[in-house]
Design a protein around this motif. Structure first.
Motif, PDB file in Angstrom:
ATOM      1  N   TRP A  97      22.446  32.447  41.210  1.00 29.58           N
ATOM      2  CA  TRP A  97      21.346  32.017  40.341  1.00 29.58           C
ATOM      3  C   TRP A  97      21.586  32.305  38.858  1.00 29.58           C
ATOM      4  CZ3 TRP A  97      20.199  29.519  44.241  1.00 29.58           C
ATOM      5  CH2 TRP A  97      19.857  30.071  45.476  1.00 29.58           C
ATOM      6  N   VAL A  98      22.804  32.681  38.486  1.00 34.90           N
ATOM      7  CA  VAL A  98      23.047  32.983  37.069  1.00 34.90           C
ATOM      8  C   VAL A  98      22.886  31.729  36.201  1.00 34.90           C
ATOM      9  CG1 VAL A  98      24.850  33.677  35.424  1.00 34.90           C
ATOM     10  CG2 VAL A  98      24.415  35.051  37.457  1.00 34.90           C
ATOM     11  N   ASP A  99      23.247  30.559  36.748  1.00 33.19           N
ATOM     12  CA  ASP A  99      23.032  29.328  35.984  1.00 33.19           C
ATOM     13  C   ASP A  99      21.544  29.081  35.737  1.00 33.19           C
ATOM     14  OD1 ASP A  99      22.998  29.050  38.783  1.00 33.19           O
ATOM     15  OD2 ASP A  99      23.430  26.919  38.701  1.00 33.19           O
ATOM     16  N   VAL A 130      31.508  32.865  19.236  1.00 29.95           N
ATOM     17  CA  VAL A 130      31.382  33.873  20.294  1.00 29.95           C
ATOM     18  C   VAL A 130      31.547  33.201  21.650  1.00 29.95           C
ATOM     19  CG1 VAL A 130      29.844  35.532  21.429  1.00 29.95           C
ATOM     20  CG2 VAL A 130      29.896  35.376  18.918  1.00 29.95           C
ATOM     21  N   LEU A 131      32.403  33.768  22.478  1.00 29.32           N
ATOM     22  CA  LEU A 131      32.534  33.363  23.879  1.00 29.32           C
ATOM     23  C   LEU A 131      31.827  34.421  24.717  1.00 29.32           C
ATOM     24  CD1 LEU A 131      33.624  31.744  26.275  1.00 29.32           C
ATOM     25  CD2 LEU A 131      35.766  33.017  26.054  1.00 29.32           C
ATOM     26  N   TYR A 132      30.821  33.989  25.455  1.00 27.51           N
ATOM     27  CA  TYR A 132      29.981  34.894  26.238  1.00 27.51           C
ATOM     28  C   TYR A 132      30.202  34.597  27.713  1.00 27.51           C
ATOM     29  CZ  TYR A 132      25.559  37.074  27.824  1.00 27.51           C
ATOM     30  OH  TYR A 132      24.602  37.834  28.467  1.00 27.51           O
ATOM     31  N   GLU A 133      30.721  35.580  28.425  1.00 32.61           N
ATOM     32  CA  GLU A 133      30.999  35.440  29.852  1.00 32.61           C
ATOM     33  C   GLU A 133      29.810  35.965  30.646  1.00 32.61           C
ATOM     34  OE1 GLU A 133      34.065  35.127  32.313  1.00 32.61           O
ATOM     35  OE2 GLU A 133      33.852  33.407  31.007  1.00 32.61           O
ATOM     36  N   ALA A 134      29.148  35.079  31.405  1.00 35.87           N
ATOM     37  CA  ALA A 134      27.915  35.414  32.115  1.00 35.87           C
ATOM     38  C   ALA A 134      28.202  35.661  33.596  1.00 35.87           C
ATOM     39  CB  ALA A 134      26.899  34.294  31.964  1.00 35.87           C
ATOM     40  N   HIS A 135      27.904  36.861  34.055  1.00 33.42           N
ATOM     41  CA  HIS A 135      28.197  37.272  35.431  1.00 33.42           C
ATOM     42  C   HIS A 135      27.020  38.040  36.026  1.00 33.42           C
ATOM     43  CE1 HIS A 135      32.637  36.569  35.201  1.00 33.42           C
ATOM     44  NE2 HIS A 135      32.397  36.739  33.911  1.00 33.42           N
ATOM     45  N   SER A 136      27.074  38.230  37.341  1.00 32.34           N
ATOM     46  CA  SER A 136      26.166  39.155  38.008  1.00 32.34           C
ATOM     47  C   SER A 136      26.833  39.672  39.275  1.00 32.34           C
ATOM     48  CB  SER A 136      24.832  38.492  38.349  1.00 32.34           C
ATOM     49  OG  SER A 136      24.971  37.628  39.466  1.00 32.34           O
ATOM     50  N   ASN A 172      25.598  45.359  31.909  1.00 32.91           N
ATOM     51  CA  ASN A 172      26.930  45.950  31.828  1.00 32.91           C
ATOM     52  C   ASN A 172      27.766  45.105  30.871  1.00 32.91           C
ATOM     53  OD1 ASN A 172      27.067  47.994  34.393  1.00 32.91           O
ATOM     54  ND2 ASN A 172      25.775  46.230  34.828  1.00 32.91           N
ATOM     55  N   LEU A 173      27.962  45.612  29.658  1.00 29.75           N
ATOM     56  CA  LEU A 173      28.707  44.886  28.641  1.00 29.75           C
ATOM     57  C   LEU A 173      30.180  45.246  28.720  1.00 29.75           C
ATOM     58  CD1 LEU A 173      26.399  45.422  25.521  1.00 29.75           C
ATOM     59  CD2 LEU A 173      26.241  43.683  27.286  1.00 29.75           C
ATOM     60  N   GLY A 174      31.028  44.229  28.535  1.00 32.44           N
ATOM     61  CA  GLY A 174      32.464  44.455  28.521  1.00 32.44           C
ATOM     62  C   GLY A 174      33.095  43.817  27.304  1.00 32.44           C
ATOM     63  N   THR A 175      33.859  44.616  26.553  1.00 26.38           N
ATOM     64  CA  THR A 175      34.526  44.116  25.349  1.00 26.38           C
ATOM     65  C   THR A 175      35.994  44.531  25.326  1.00 26.38           C
ATOM     66  OG1 THR A 175      34.007  46.067  23.989  1.00 26.38           O
ATOM     67  CG2 THR A 175      32.346  44.309  24.068  1.00 26.38           C
ATOM     68  N   ASN A 176      36.567  44.758  26.524  1.00 22.96           N
ATOM     69  CA  ASN A 176      37.950  45.238  26.599  1.00 22.96           C
ATOM     70  C   ASN A 176      38.114  46.482  25.742  1.00 22.96           C
ATOM     71  OD1 ASN A 176      40.594  45.262  27.506  1.00 22.96           O
ATOM     72  ND2 ASN A 176      41.330  43.874  25.914  1.00 22.96           N
ATOM     73  N   SER A 177      37.180  47.403  25.925  1.00 20.71           N
ATOM     74  CA  SER A 177      37.170  48.678  25.194  1.00 20.71           C
ATOM     75  C   SER A 177      37.176  48.467  23.680  1.00 20.71           C
ATOM     76  CB  SER A 177      38.354  49.557  25.627  1.00 20.71           C
ATOM     77  OG  SER A 177      38.257  49.882  27.002  1.00 20.71           O
ATOM     78  N   GLY A 178      36.479  47.441  23.249  1.00 24.63           N
ATOM     79  CA  GLY A 178      36.342  47.173  21.821  1.00 24.63           C
ATOM     80  C   GLY A 178      37.362  46.212  21.262  1.00 24.63           C
ATOM     81  N   GLY A 179      38.298  45.738  22.083  1.00 23.06           N
ATOM     82  CA  GLY A 179      39.364  44.896  21.571  1.00 23.06           C
ATOM     83  C   GLY A 179      39.054  43.416  21.500  1.00 23.06           C
ATOM     84  N   SER A 180      38.025  42.947  22.205  1.00 20.64           N
ATOM     85  CA  SER A 180      37.798  41.505  22.308  1.00 20.64           C
ATOM     86  C   SER A 180      36.769  40.963  21.315  1.00 20.64           C
ATOM     87  CB  SER A 180      37.361  41.135  23.729  1.00 20.64           C
ATOM     88  OG  SER A 180      36.078  41.667  24.018  1.00 20.64           O
ATOM     89  N   MET A 204      29.009  39.888  30.024  1.00 21.02           N
ATOM     90  CA  MET A 204      27.773  40.516  30.498  1.00 21.02           C
ATOM     91  C   MET A 204      27.739  40.434  32.015  1.00 21.02           C
ATOM     92  SD  MET A 204      24.834  42.002  29.842  1.00 21.02           S
ATOM     93  CE  MET A 204      24.128  41.608  28.240  1.00 21.02           C
ATOM     94  N   GLU A 205      27.826  41.592  32.649  1.00 22.16           N
ATOM     95  CA  GLU A 205      27.692  41.694  34.108  1.00 22.16           C
ATOM     96  C   GLU A 205      26.297  42.239  34.380  1.00 22.16           C
ATOM     97  OE1 GLU A 205      29.186  40.855  37.672  1.00 22.16           O
ATOM     98  OE2 GLU A 205      30.836  41.412  36.331  1.00 22.16           O
ATOM     99  N   LEU A 206      25.471  41.437  35.027  1.00 18.32           N
ATOM    100  CA  LEU A 206      24.102  41.828  35.326  1.00 18.32           C
ATOM    101  C   LEU A 206      23.997  42.372  36.743  1.00 18.32           C
ATOM    102  CD1 LEU A 206      22.302  38.637  33.973  1.00 18.32           C
ATOM    103  CD2 LEU A 206      22.542  40.819  32.774  1.00 18.32           C
ATOM    104  N   ALA A 207      23.162  43.365  36.937  1.00 22.10           N
ATOM    105  CA  ALA A 207      22.806  43.792  38.281  1.00 22.10           C
ATOM    106  C   ALA A 207      21.775  42.811  38.838  1.00 22.10           C
ATOM    107  CB  ALA A 207      22.241  45.206  38.268  1.00 22.10           C
ATOM    108  N   CYS A 208      22.011  42.324  40.041  1.00 23.05           N
ATOM    109  CA  CYS A 208      21.166  41.263  40.612  1.00 23.05           C
ATOM    110  C   CYS A 208      19.698  41.651  40.723  1.00 23.05           C
ATOM    111  CB  CYS A 208      21.683  40.889  42.005  1.00 23.05           C
ATOM    112  SG  CYS A 208      23.238  39.981  42.016  1.00 23.05           S
ATOM    113  N   ARG A 209      19.405  42.948  40.800  1.00 28.18           N
ATOM    114  CA  ARG A 209      18.011  43.357  40.994  1.00 28.18           C
ATOM    115  C   ARG A 209      17.123  42.958  39.824  1.00 28.18           C
ATOM    116  NH1 ARG A 209      20.774  47.979  39.499  1.00 28.18           N
ATOM    117  NH2 ARG A 209      19.876  49.285  37.844  1.00 28.18           N
ATOM    118  N   GLY A 210      17.733  42.538  38.721  1.00 30.60           N
ATOM    119  CA  GLY A 210      16.935  42.112  37.586  1.00 30.60           C
ATOM    120  C   GLY A 210      16.228  40.792  37.798  1.00 30.60           C
TER     121      GLY A 210
END
Length: 277
Positions: free
Chosen positions: A50-52, A148-154, A171-179, A226-232
């Motif tokens: 359901w992320v879409d 900005v390229l935003y990767e949407a996940h759950s 849960n944000l991911g930026t390749n430890s600040g590199g991306s 952005m990795e979301l927890a499904c419970r949201g």
């Protein structure tokens, strides 16, 4: 907004300096592959359910949205195409997964794809997806100094094979600040932290191959996952899910607080990209 679509790849073109990638919402599996699987349900269990729908407002903000309808079981377009692990020493899944997140085998004995088949799947699905991503980034860079390229996940909140305890909701991911630029990270963090929902940056999920590959801040391309927890936004099982209970339905009322934050997050991404500083 214009739409470019083939049977499995959909691109909704906007003019804002933001590309939203939806790599794992697909559930389509070619019949010749599905016939070799242990279970069609297992093969779809780990979709980003359901992320879409959760991000269906993105086009109204002017974002470009790219989505594949193909299941990640066929090929995971967010994995390193060389087959190298994104998280050395930690459990993860392959370019063409052979197990679920819970470790269950996806293929019948002797039916997993070999190197030649993986190469064919890459040519058929992985390469066109990334060609589309690249083309949209190039198009937008022609009129914007930064994109900005935003990767949407759950993912389910509890997957003991992959991580300990429940995940934060954001849960944000930026390749430890590199991306991406630190200012983009800070603005997205601020949007999340203004809510009552939990957030971590570069925790278990630091960004997949797409974030790491495209995130080139010095070239004007800033990538964040952005990795979301499904419970949201849906009922999230506390144990390994079963076919009678998973996927749980999308719950609009439950999703409303998370959607409000995500609207602020995407707006912050656009504001950052448009900032001349």
């Amino acid at each position: 907004m214009s739409v470019v679509a083939k049977s499995w790849l959909i691109v909704h073109r906007g003019e804002a300096p933001l590309v939203v990638s939806l790599p794992h919402t697909g559930t389509e599996i070619p019949p010749e592959i599905e016939a070799r699987l242990v279970s069609p349900w297992l093969a779809r269990k780990d979709a980003d359910w359901w992320v879409d729908k959760l991000y269906d407002f993105a086009g109204d903000l002017g974002a470009t949205v790219i989505r594949t309808a193909i299941s990640r079981t066929v090929i995971d377009v967010n994995r390193d195409p060389s087959g190298a692990s994104l998280y050395p020493g930690q459990t993860t899944t392959e370019l063409c997964p052979t197990t679920t997140f819970d470790g269950e085998p996806l293929y019948r004995d002797g039916q997993a794809p070999d190197d030649a088949e993986i190469a064919r799947r890459r040519a058929a699905f992985f390469d066109p997806y990334h060609a589309a991503l690249t083309a949209e980034i190039v198009r937008l860079r022609q009129s914007h100094d930064r994109v900005v390229l935003y990767e949407a996940h759950s993912i389910r909140s509890l997957v003991p094979r992959l991580f300990d305890g429940p995940l934060p909701q954001f849960n944000l991911g930026t390749n430890s600040g590199g991306s991406c630029d630190a200012a983009l990270t800070a603005s997205v963090e601020a949007a999340c932290d203004a809510s009552s929902l939990s957030r971590v940056t570069n925790g278990r999920f630091k960004g997949g191959w797409t974030t790491r590959h495209y995130g080139q801040p010095s070239e004007g391309v800033h990538a964040i996952q952005m990795e979301l927890a499904c419970r949201g936004y849906m009922d999230d099982p506390v144990k390994t899910p079963t076919p009678d209970a998973w996927p749980a339905p999308y719950r609009p009322d439950q999703a409303a607080p998370m959607r409000a934050v995500l609207n602020d997050v995407l707006s912050a991404c656009i504001a950052f990209a448009r900032d001349p500083a």
